[in-house]
Design a protein around this motif. Structure first.
Motif, PDB file in Angstrom:
ATOM      1  N   GLU A 183       4.001   2.615   2.772  1.00 38.33           N
ATOM      2  CA  GLU A 183       3.451   3.071   4.052  1.00 38.33           C
ATOM      3  C   GLU A 183       3.710   4.555   4.287  1.00 38.33           C
ATOM      4  N   ASN A 184       4.694   5.135   3.552  1.00 31.17           N
ATOM      5  CA  ASN A 184       5.046   6.546   3.742  1.00 31.17           C
ATOM      6  C   ASN A 184       4.421   7.470   2.694  1.00 31.17           C
ATOM      7  N   LEU A 185       3.575   6.913   1.856  1.00 31.11           N
ATOM      8  CA  LEU A 185       2.980   7.716   0.796  1.00 31.11           C
ATOM      9  C   LEU A 185       1.554   8.120   1.155  1.00 31.11           C
ATOM     10  N   ASP A 186       1.147   9.331   0.730  1.00 34.23           N
ATOM     11  CA  ASP A 186      -0.231   9.761   0.958  1.00 34.23           C
ATOM     12  C   ASP A 186      -1.151   8.972   0.040  1.00 34.23           C
ATOM     13  N   ILE A 187      -2.412   8.964   0.374  1.00 38.28           N
ATOM     14  CA  ILE A 187      -3.358   8.110  -0.336  1.00 38.28           C
ATOM     15  C   ILE A 187      -3.501   8.496  -1.809  1.00 38.28           C
ATOM     16  N   TYR A 188      -3.418   9.811  -2.109  1.00 40.57           N
ATOM     17  CA  TYR A 188      -3.443  10.252  -3.513  1.00 40.57           C
ATOM     18  C   TYR A 188      -2.319   9.582  -4.301  1.00 40.57           C
ATOM     19  N   THR A 189      -1.104   9.685  -3.766  1.00 43.88           N
ATOM     20  CA  THR A 189       0.068   9.157  -4.458  1.00 43.88           C
ATOM     21  C   THR A 189      -0.001   7.639  -4.559  1.00 43.88           C
ATOM     22  N   LEU A 190      -0.394   6.980  -3.461  1.00 46.72           N
ATOM     23  CA  LEU A 190      -0.473   5.525  -3.444  1.00 46.72           C
ATOM     24  C   LEU A 190      -1.472   5.025  -4.488  1.00 46.72           C
ATOM     25  N   ALA A 191      -2.654   5.585  -4.503  1.00 46.40           N
ATOM     26  CA  ALA A 191      -3.669   5.163  -5.479  1.00 46.40           C
ATOM     27  C   ALA A 191      -3.201   5.425  -6.904  1.00 46.40           C
ATOM     28  N   HIS A 192      -2.585   6.568  -7.111  1.00 54.49           N
ATOM     29  CA  HIS A 192      -2.097   6.946  -8.455  1.00 54.49           C
ATOM     30  C   HIS A 192      -1.076   5.928  -8.961  1.00 54.49           C
ATOM     31  N   LEU A 193      -0.127   5.553  -8.114  1.00 50.86           N
ATOM     32  CA  LEU A 193       0.923   4.634  -8.541  1.00 50.86           C
ATOM     33  C   LEU A 193       0.372   3.219  -8.744  1.00 50.86           C
ATOM     34  N   GLU A 194      -0.538   2.771  -7.861  1.00 52.72           N
ATOM     35  CA  GLU A 194      -1.091   1.432  -8.023  1.00 52.72           C
ATOM     36  C   GLU A 194      -1.920   1.319  -9.309  1.00 52.72           C
ATOM     37  N   VAL A 195      -2.708   2.323  -9.587  1.00 57.33           N
ATOM     38  CA  VAL A 195      -3.497   2.321 -10.825  1.00 57.33           C
ATOM     39  C   VAL A 195      -2.584   2.349 -12.041  1.00 57.33           C
ATOM     40  N   SER A 196      -1.542   3.151 -11.985  1.00 57.84           N
ATOM     41  CA  SER A 196      -0.609   3.244 -13.118  1.00 57.84           C
ATOM     42  C   SER A 196       0.045   1.897 -13.385  1.00 57.84           C
ATOM     43  N   SER A 197       0.495   1.237 -12.313  1.00 53.58           N
ATOM     44  CA  SER A 197       1.113  -0.086 -12.470  1.00 53.58           C
ATOM     45  C   SER A 197       0.122  -1.086 -13.033  1.00 53.58           C
ATOM     46  N   ASP A 198      -1.114  -1.058 -12.553  1.00 57.30           N
ATOM     47  CA  ASP A 198      -2.132  -1.991 -13.023  1.00 57.30           C
ATOM     48  C   ASP A 198      -2.443  -1.767 -14.506  1.00 57.30           C
ATOM     49  N   ARG A 199      -2.505  -0.507 -14.916  1.00 58.85           N
ATOM     50  CA  ARG A 199      -2.776  -0.203 -16.333  1.00 58.85           C
ATOM     51  C   ARG A 199      -1.662  -0.739 -17.228  1.00 58.85           C
ATOM     52  N   ILE A 200      -0.419  -0.567 -16.786  1.00 56.88           N
ATOM     53  CA  ILE A 200       0.705  -1.061 -17.582  1.00 56.88           C
ATOM     54  C   ILE A 200       0.640  -2.582 -17.704  1.00 56.88           C
ATOM     55  N   THR A 201       0.377  -3.245 -16.576  1.00 56.47           N
ATOM     56  CA  THR A 201       0.299  -4.717 -16.591  1.00 56.47           C
ATOM     57  C   THR A 201      -0.768  -5.199 -17.557  1.00 56.47           C
ATOM     58  N   LYS A 202      -1.957  -4.621 -17.480  1.00 58.32           N
ATOM     59  CA  LYS A 202      -3.053  -5.036 -18.351  1.00 58.32           C
ATOM     60  C   LYS A 202      -2.739  -4.740 -19.819  1.00 58.32           C
ATOM     61  N   ALA A 203      -2.080  -3.611 -20.078  1.00 61.48           N
ATOM     62  CA  ALA A 203      -1.742  -3.267 -21.468  1.00 61.48           C
ATOM     63  C   ALA A 203      -0.702  -4.234 -22.018  1.00 61.48           C
ATOM     64  N   LEU A 204       0.292  -4.590 -21.186  1.00 61.59           N
ATOM     65  CA  LEU A 204       1.310  -5.534 -21.647  1.00 61.59           C
ATOM     66  C   LEU A 204       0.694  -6.896 -21.918  1.00 61.59           C
ATOM     67  N   ASN A 205      -0.225  -7.302 -21.077  1.00 62.12           N
ATOM     68  CA  ASN A 205      -0.904  -8.590 -21.286  1.00 62.12           C
ATOM     69  C   ASN A 205      -1.793  -8.548 -22.525  1.00 62.12           C
ATOM     70  N   ALA A 206      -2.457  -7.410 -22.722  1.00 63.19           N
ATOM     71  CA  ALA A 206      -3.314  -7.282 -23.902  1.00 63.19           C
ATOM     72  C   ALA A 206      -2.489  -7.348 -25.170  1.00 63.19           C
ATOM     73  N   GLN A 207      -1.313  -6.785 -25.130  1.00 62.33           N
ATOM     74  CA  GLN A 207      -0.452  -6.828 -26.307  1.00 62.33           C
ATOM     75  C   GLN A 207      -0.006  -8.261 -26.610  1.00 62.33           C
ATOM     76  N   LEU A 208       0.304  -8.991 -25.557  1.00 58.95           N
ATOM     77  CA  LEU A 208       0.722 -10.379 -25.746  1.00 58.95           C
ATOM     78  C   LEU A 208      -0.410 -11.215 -26.320  1.00 58.95           C
ATOM     79  N   LEU A 209      -1.639 -10.993 -25.793  1.00 55.24           N
ATOM     80  CA  LEU A 209      -2.784 -11.761 -26.276  1.00 55.24           C
ATOM     81  C   LEU A 209      -3.089 -11.440 -27.733  1.00 55.24           C
ATOM     82  N   SER A 210      -2.936 -10.135 -28.093  1.00 55.51           N
ATOM     83  CA  SER A 210      -3.248  -9.737 -29.475  1.00 55.51           C
ATOM     84  C   SER A 210      -2.277 -10.355 -30.459  1.00 55.51           C
ATOM     85  N   LYS A 211      -1.082 -10.669 -30.008  1.00 56.44           N
ATOM     86  CA  LYS A 211      -0.099 -11.280 -30.896  1.00 56.44           C
ATOM     87  C   LYS A 211      -0.310 -12.784 -31.003  1.00 56.44           C
TER      88      LYS A 211
END
Length: 920
Positions: free
Chosen positions: A892-920
């Motif tokens: 709630e204390n973060l500007d929209i630039y920072t909030l969007a940046h962090l949420e996208v970064s977290s989502d990318r990591i999650t999807k990459a970790l899942n993709a790695q698990l599926l590939s194995k």
């Protein structure tokens, strides 16, 4: 038999032998033969056929006379017959000149001034010989790579194992029936594409040019006692033409090529000298099949001049024949003294080798009757171009012995023009931040073909016939960056000391630069290679102490690529460039030229000097004699760099980046004169940014770095490789964080950024750039940060870090986990703190790039060691936890630039970790 019959028979036989081409002495020996012992019948039969032979000989004489009739006869090494009316030139070759080695040197005497086609460039040099085969004369290039002792079985094997190159077969026009001299038309040899210009033009100009015989002709022709000098002017045409601005119509262009065919001096007392990898000389190498040495079949001779002391018993004496350099009459008057001083700097080194005034300098008269490309003269040549900006010091060498025979240094006027005139208003294309200069040129050609120009690319560390490789040698790459470095020094002089272009300070700066540049190139013509360890001789605090630099030198070697020595803030400025050769230079000249005691003996062979040379080379471990050349400088050794100074690059680079920040402040305070275009400010801003980035890049070489010395087992107890200490590597990482990755590393006022306007001129040589009109500051900074970050995490560096852990004691190496962890903490600082903190646009871009690198490693889309991949997975997991915690507690204390940046970064990591698990 009566006497008159005997005399008649002898006369007939004598005439017959003369007609057959035998000389008079051989024929006259018949006078001592008893005619009664002769079988008269065969003689009579031979006389019957003599009439036919006589007719044939008469035809040969007639043909020979017809060819040379009305021509100018030029006698010398080869006799030439030149016809002014027809433009033809005939070459006369004596029987004793067949199968004999000669040296050919080929020089591009006139160019087009752009795209790699410059006047004065050496095209090729090689050993050749003529061989008669039936009615043809073969022009053959000698294979000098493989040798053996004469009159041995190996010699017979060698002759059929490795081929010479029959380059041309020339039809014989006539043979003198008496002398047996052969006459050939030189058009058959030199009016075709002898130097291989067609493929060179295709590569350099990206267009198909063909040689036009009707537009090609011979220019000046001279024959001297030991050499022949010939100019060929070649006309080329292309239906579509090329993207050129220096010629009126690119569909047609002319190039002049100068040929020197010279005699190799035999038995002149020259003794080839064996090479040693601890001393940097260019070498002549061949395989010796006569040696039963399975360990080393190569024999390596250094390339050097033939210097002999006039008094062999004196500790120092003038040479019998000094090395003479001529300053071309095309060199501007104001530069001749600096050039002279740069050449003569080397006499100090030759004194240590026992020679007084080994080098002399003379001025080419305005009315000289010889050309600078003449193989008999060593010259400093001056040329102009649109886009070159380099100097080069090529030599011509006897490929059998390594003896240097000729040297011609070429200097582009742009190298001085960029300093004196262009330091305030250079073309943006020339001031762009470049990668490896070679890569920059290749990229420039690609973009030029696409109709685009580029302002910036990220910095990274840097034949027998004309070929594209000719223009990608280190000398050319050095020249492009050297002029930029020199221009940067002049800019620093202007911004930090308020020097004007006409001031005495600026004139002295230019003088020092040109003197040092010439000394570097002369060093090449003496046989010396680059020494990129030379800059490490002095500690940072000694660089501006002229009591040291005027005697010992500013660097250990002028054969390094040295930037302008710009003093840090608060320190009195010393020398900008070396004024004396360094200790390494003196030692290298001693190795190459000092006369050995064995040389006073007769029939000495190179191997006899081994112990003498070993005693000289044994001192190589001394720090001031450190040597590292072109193949030693890539990434691994932080002290073997181009464009650095001092024994502590961490301190030196920090000084220069601090200087750059001061210069930006001066630019921000109204540096431009009233009425001056803002486009000049953009050029200057780019140049300072380039300087800042290059110095920051030097810091990254400490990470996983190892010093490398060309030591031999008997030199001392040191190792060949010594890893950079852990404290030094940690210090380098801290400086990279401060000057490259930190939030406040780049801070420019809106006023300055809004004044960075591009040039709006549009005409030949000054096109409107195809990129953004406003200044792309985010893009510039990100591309630089990306280059540094990817360099730190590339596969080679990670492999080296892993190897170094085995080369050091536990706890003394920078580990890959520490590198990963340090970079993550430095780059994601805002996420790892407990405070609500906005992430700036520059930091968001950097964090995205760091995330991209880790994801590529984990997902195996880039090369990386397996430990690097698992650590990338680990760092991503830790980063995801930190981001999720931050979002949960402070979203709630973060500007929209920072909030969007962090949420996208977290989502990318999650999807990459899942993709790695599926590939194995």
């Amino acid at each position: 038999m009566k006497d008159w019959i005997k005399k008649l028979v002898i006369a007939i036989l004598l005439l017959y032998n003369l007609l057959l081409g035998n000389d008079y002495a051989e024929a006259n020996q018949l006078a001592n033969i008893d005619v009664q012992q002769l079988d008269i019948l065969p003689v009579v039969e031979n006389l019957a056929s003599a009439d036919n032979i006589w007719e044939s000989r008469k035809e040969d004489w007639r043909r020979f006379r017809e060819i040379v009739k009305g021509t100018e006869k030029l006698e010398g090494l080869f006799t030439l017959y030149s016809s002014e009316d027809s433009g033809k030139i005939y070459l006369e070759i004596k029987p004793e000149q067949l199968n004999k080695d000669y040296l050919a040197t080929v020089t591009l005497e006139s160019g087009i001034g752009e795209s790699g086609i410059y006047s004065g460039l050496p095209l090729s040099d090689f050993l050749f010989y003529f061989r008669r085969v039936n009615n043809n004369l073969h022009f053959i290039i000698r294979n000098v790579k493989f040798r053996t002792q004469a009159s041995t079985p190996e010699q017979r094997s060698l002759a059929r194992s490795f081929s010479d190159s029959v380059l041309y077969s020339l039809e014989i026009d006539s043979i003198d029936p008496r002398s047996k001299n052969i006459l050939v038309n030189l058009e058959d040899l030199l009016m075709q594409d002898f130097p291989g210009l067609t493929p060179l033009l295709k590569y350099s100009l990206q267009a198909d040019y063909r040689l036009e015989a009707s537009k090609s002709y011979f220019g000046d022709v001279n024959s001297f006692a030991e050499n022949v000098e010939i100019d060929s002017i070649y006309g080329f045409s292309s239906l579509e033409g090329a993207d050129l601005v220096t010629v009126p119509d690119s569909r047609a262009l002319s190039l002049k090529v100068h040929y020197s065919f010279s005699q190799l001096t035999e038995n002149n007392g020259y003794i080839p000298r064996l090479a040693d990898d601890r001393v940097g000389y260019f070498i002549t190498a061949f395989q010796d099949f006569s040696k039963n040495n399975a360990q080393e079949r190569f024999v390596r001779y250094i390339n050097r001049w033939h210097l002999e002391p006039s008094d062999p018993n004196a500790p120092i004496s003038p040479p019998k024949k000094p090395i003479v350099f001529w300053i071309e009459n095309a060199v501007p008057f104001e530069y001749r003294n600096a050039i002279r001083e740069g050449i003569l700097m080397w006499n100090k080194a030759f004194e240590k080798a026992g020679f007084q005034n080994a080098i002399e300098v003379r001025q080419m008269p305005d009315n000289a009757d010889w050309q600078p490309a003449d193989v008999r003269y060593n010259t400093i040549r001056w040329f102009n171009s649109l886009d070159a900006g380099f100097a080069r010091g090529p030599v011509r060498v006897n490929p059998i012995t390594g003896e240097i025979l000729d040297a011609d240094i070429i200097v582009d006027a742009n190298m001085l023009r960029l300093i004196q005139q262009g330091y305030r208003a250079l073309m943006e294309a020339n001031s762009s931040l470049g990668t490896n200069p070679c890569q920059g040129k290749a990229e420039g050609r690609r973009q030029k073909a696409e109709g685009k120009r580029q302002e910036l690319v990220i910095i990274s560390p840097p034949a027998s016939s004309a070929s594209p490789a000719l223009f990608f040698s280190s000398d050319f790459c050095y020249g492009a960056e050297s002029s930029a470095q020199a221009a940067m020094g002049a800019l620093a002089l202007s911004l930090l000391q308020n020097a004007t272009p006409s001031s005495e300070a600026m004139k002295e700066y230019v003088h020092q630069y040109l003197r040092s540049l010439i000394a570097h190139e002369v060093g090449h013509t003496l046989g010396l290679r680059h020494n990129f360890h030379g800059s490490t001789m002095l500690v940072p605090q000694e660089l501006n102490n002229i009591e040291i630099t005027h005697t010992k030198g500013l660097a250990g070697s002028v054969m390094d690529y040295l930037p302008a020595n710009i003093a840090p803030q608060g320190v009195q400025q010393g020398d900008y460039f070396p004024g004396v050769v360094g200790p390494y230079d003196e030692w290298a000249i001693e190795y190459g030229y000092k006369k050995s005691p064995q040389a006073l003996l007769e029939a000495i062979i190179p191997e006899a000097e081994k112990s003498f040379l070993e005693q000289i080379a044994l001192v190589s471990p001394q720090p001031e004699l450190s040597y590292a050349t072109d193949e030693d400088i890539w990434d691994i050794n932080p002290l073997a760099n181009v464009w650095d100074m001092s024994s502590d690059v961490l301190v030196y680079s920090q000084w220069q980046m601090d200087n750059a920040r001061v210069m930006w402040q001066r630019l921000d305070k109204g540096y431009l004169s009233p009425g001056e275009s803002y486009s000049n400010l953009r050029v200057l801003f780019n140049r300072v940014l380039n300087y800042y980035f290059r110095n920051a890049t030097l810091l990254s070489k400490y990470i996983g770095g190892q010093s490398f010395r060309r030591l031999h087992a008997s030199d001392d107890t040191s190792w060949a490789f010594v890893p950079v200490s852990l404290p030094k590597q940690r210090q380098a990482l801290a400086k990279l964080q401060e000057y490259v990755f930190a939030e406040d590393a780049f801070s420019f006022s809106p006023q300055l950024l809004n004044q960075l306007a591009p040039s709006r001129w549009q005409h030949w040589g000054s096109p409107v750039l195809g990129n953004r009109l406003d200044y792309p500051i985010h893009d510039r900074i990100l591309r630089f940060q990306t280059g540094v970050l990817r360099s730190l995490l590339d596969c080679d560096r990670l492999n080296r870090l892993q190897d170094i852990e085995l080369k050091t004691l536990p706890g003394e190496a920078l580990s890959i986990p520490e590198l990963f962890d340090t970079l993550q903490k430095d780059i994601w600082t805002e996420v790892l703190t407990q405070e609500p903190q906005a992430i700036s646009s520059i930091r968001r871009s950097l964090q995205r790039e760091h995330l991209n690198i880790l994801l590529e490693m984990m997902l195996r889309t880039t090369d990386a060691p397996e430990d690097g991949r698992t650590l990338a997975w680990y760092e991503l997991r830790q980063l995801q936890k930190a981001i999720d915690t931050k979002l949960k507690q402070l979203s709630e204390n973060l500007d929209i630039y920072t909030l969007a940046h962090l949420e996208v970064s977290s989502d990318r990591i999650t999807k990459a970790l899942n993709a790695q698990l599926l590939s194995k």
